[in-house]
Design an enzyme around this catalytic site. Structure first.
Site, PDB file in Angstrom:
ATOM      1  N   GLU A 193       2.355 -13.657  -8.105  1.00  0.00           N
ATOM      2  CA  GLU A 193       1.044 -13.494  -7.831  1.00  0.00           C
ATOM      3  C   GLU A 193       0.366 -12.793  -8.884  1.00  0.00           C
ATOM      4  O   GLU A 193       0.460 -11.923  -9.001  1.00  0.00           O
ATOM      5  CB  GLU A 193       0.801 -12.775  -6.436  1.00  0.00           C
ATOM      6  CG  GLU A 193      -0.381 -12.270  -6.019  1.00  0.00           C
ATOM      7  CD  GLU A 193      -0.525 -11.432  -4.834  1.00  0.00           C
ATOM      8  OE1 GLU A 193       0.221 -11.521  -4.041  1.00  0.00           O
ATOM      9  OE2 GLU A 193      -1.704 -10.672  -4.824  1.00  0.00           O
ATOM     10  N   ARG A 227      -7.925  -9.693 -11.074  1.00  0.00           N
ATOM     11  CA  ARG A 227      -8.596  -8.502 -11.107  1.00  0.00           C
ATOM     12  C   ARG A 227      -9.031  -8.199 -12.808  1.00  0.00           C
ATOM     13  O   ARG A 227      -9.445  -7.565 -13.184  1.00  0.00           O
ATOM     14  CB  ARG A 227      -7.537  -7.116 -10.961  1.00  0.00           C
ATOM     15  CG  ARG A 227      -7.237  -7.107  -9.627  1.00  0.00           C
ATOM     16  CD  ARG A 227      -6.656  -5.875  -9.364  1.00  0.00           C
ATOM     17  NE  ARG A 227      -5.849  -5.805  -8.093  1.00  0.00           N
ATOM     18  CZ  ARG A 227      -5.099  -4.867  -7.808  1.00  0.00           C
ATOM     19  NH1 ARG A 227      -5.159  -3.587  -8.597  1.00  0.00           N
ATOM     20  NH2 ARG A 227      -4.371  -4.825  -6.787  1.00  0.00           N
ATOM     21  N   LYS A 248      -0.703 -11.812   4.779  1.00  0.00           N
ATOM     22  CA  LYS A 248      -0.252 -10.601   4.027  1.00  0.00           C
ATOM     23  C   LYS A 248      -0.571  -9.310   4.881  1.00  0.00           C
ATOM     24  O   LYS A 248      -1.512  -9.048   5.425  1.00  0.00           O
ATOM     25  CB  LYS A 248      -1.028 -10.506   2.670  1.00  0.00           C
ATOM     26  CG  LYS A 248      -1.088  -9.188   1.640  1.00  0.00           C
ATOM     27  CD  LYS A 248      -1.833  -9.354   0.642  1.00  0.00           C
ATOM     28  CE  LYS A 248      -1.936  -8.063  -0.018  1.00  0.00           C
ATOM     29  NZ  LYS A 248      -2.277  -8.193  -1.330  1.00  0.00           N
TER      30      LYS A 248
HETATM   31  O1  ELE Z   1      -4.741  -7.297  -5.401  1.00  0.00           O
HETATM   32  C1  ELE Z   1      -4.664  -7.655  -4.116  1.00  0.00           C
HETATM   33  O2  ELE Z   1      -4.805  -8.742  -3.707  1.00  0.00           O
HETATM   34  C2  ELE Z   1      -4.313  -6.446  -3.432  1.00  0.00           C
HETATM   35  O3  ELE Z   1      -4.586  -6.595  -2.317  1.00  0.00           O
HETATM   36  C3  ELE Z   1      -3.699  -5.476  -3.875  1.00  0.00           C
HETATM   37  C4  ELE Z   1      -2.211  -5.504  -4.121  1.00  0.00           C
HETATM   38  O4  ELE Z   1      -1.518  -6.521  -3.342  1.00  0.00           O
HETATM   39  C5  ELE Z   1      -1.878  -4.098  -4.302  1.00  0.00           C
HETATM   40  O5  ELE Z   1      -2.387  -3.431  -5.349  1.00  0.00           O
HETATM   41  C6  ELE Z   1      -0.201  -4.245  -4.691  1.00  0.00           C
HETATM   42  O6  ELE Z   1       0.142  -2.997  -4.424  1.00  0.00           O
HETATM   43  P1  ELE Z   1       1.303  -1.866  -5.164  1.00  0.00           P
HETATM   44  O7  ELE Z   1       2.740  -2.646  -5.175  1.00  0.00           O
HETATM   45  O8  ELE Z   1       1.124  -0.758  -4.023  1.00  0.00           O
HETATM   46  O9  ELE Z   1       0.643  -1.675  -6.488  1.00  0.00           O
END
Ligand code: ELE
Length: 206
Positions: A40, A44, A128
């Site tokens: 994925e 961003r 999700k």
């Molecule tokens: O970017 C997106 O679509 C999100 O919803 C957030 C990500 O899934 C998380 O930021 C991953 O989480 P971490 O593994 O804790 O870093």
């Protein structure tokens, strides 16, 4: 491919933030070599769509998707870039319609029973669970499985190599997602061996 099938392709979906599209192909190859083909790429960064395009074109064994789908337009833009699935942190009616319109499998983000039920009314059964740890973690998902066993989840947000098995042992979890496979310094330094190693450990989780 249906969203339900996407959940079963790999135990862990690396969530990748890529500033440099030139890093996309070697990064994806390292993840695939380590045993994690579902990737994925979050929207961003400015280079995210270019990264998706490159992976889709040059790493045939990867199943690349777009994450952080927030605006309805993100869905179509990602599909055009070659994304094979879509993931969003939360969901609205417009966003669901836009993701459905691409005909790609998608995992809309939810963190409550009501949000999950609102999607279920539209036939969505793969989601999700975000932000997984902050929203109640594995005990919360386990509790949802009682009244809503037809829904399966990819918990993401605060999931790590150390706590992933708590989720993967639940009947309503297909896979987990997380950014721990691609640490920012490893991506910046092009340390693909380290990323392959992290992927291999994660792929062995189930
Ligand atoms: O970017 C997106 O679509 C999100 O919803 C957030 C990500 O899934 C998380 O930021 C991953 O989480 P971490 O593994 O804790 O870093």
């Amino acid at each position: 491919m249906k969203a339900e099938e996407l959940l079963d392709l790999a135990p862990v979906v690396p969530v990748v933030v890529l500033d440099d599209p030139d890093a996309a192909v070697p990064l994806a190859r390292a993840l695939v070599a380590g045993g994690l083909p579902v990737i994925e790429v979050t929207l961003r960064t400015e280079g995210a769509l270019a990264a998706i395009e490159r992976i889709a074109a040059e790493v045939p064994d990867a199943v690349v998707g777009a994450g952080t789908i927030v605006q309805p337009e993100d869905a179509e833009r990602s599909a055009r870039a070659g994304a094979r699935f879509l993931v969003s942190p939360g969901c609205t009616g417009r966003l669901r319609e836009a993701m459905t319109a691409t005909a790609l499998p998608f995992l809309p983000g939810v963190s409550s029973a009501s949000e999950a039920m609102a999607l279920l009314e539209h036939g969505v059964t793969a989601m999700k669970f975000f932000p997984a740890e902050a929203a109640g973690g594995a005990p919360y998902l386990k509790a949802l499985n009682g009244p809503l066993p037809q829904i399966r989840f990819c918990p993401t947000g605060g999931v790590t190599q150390d706590n992933a098995t708590r989720y993967l042992g639940l009947p309503n979890v297909g896979c987990v997602g997380g950014s721990w496979l691609t640490p920012a310094d490893a991506v910046r330094d092009g340390d693909w061996d380290r990323i392959e190693d992290l992927a291999r450990k994660a792929a062995a989780l189930r």
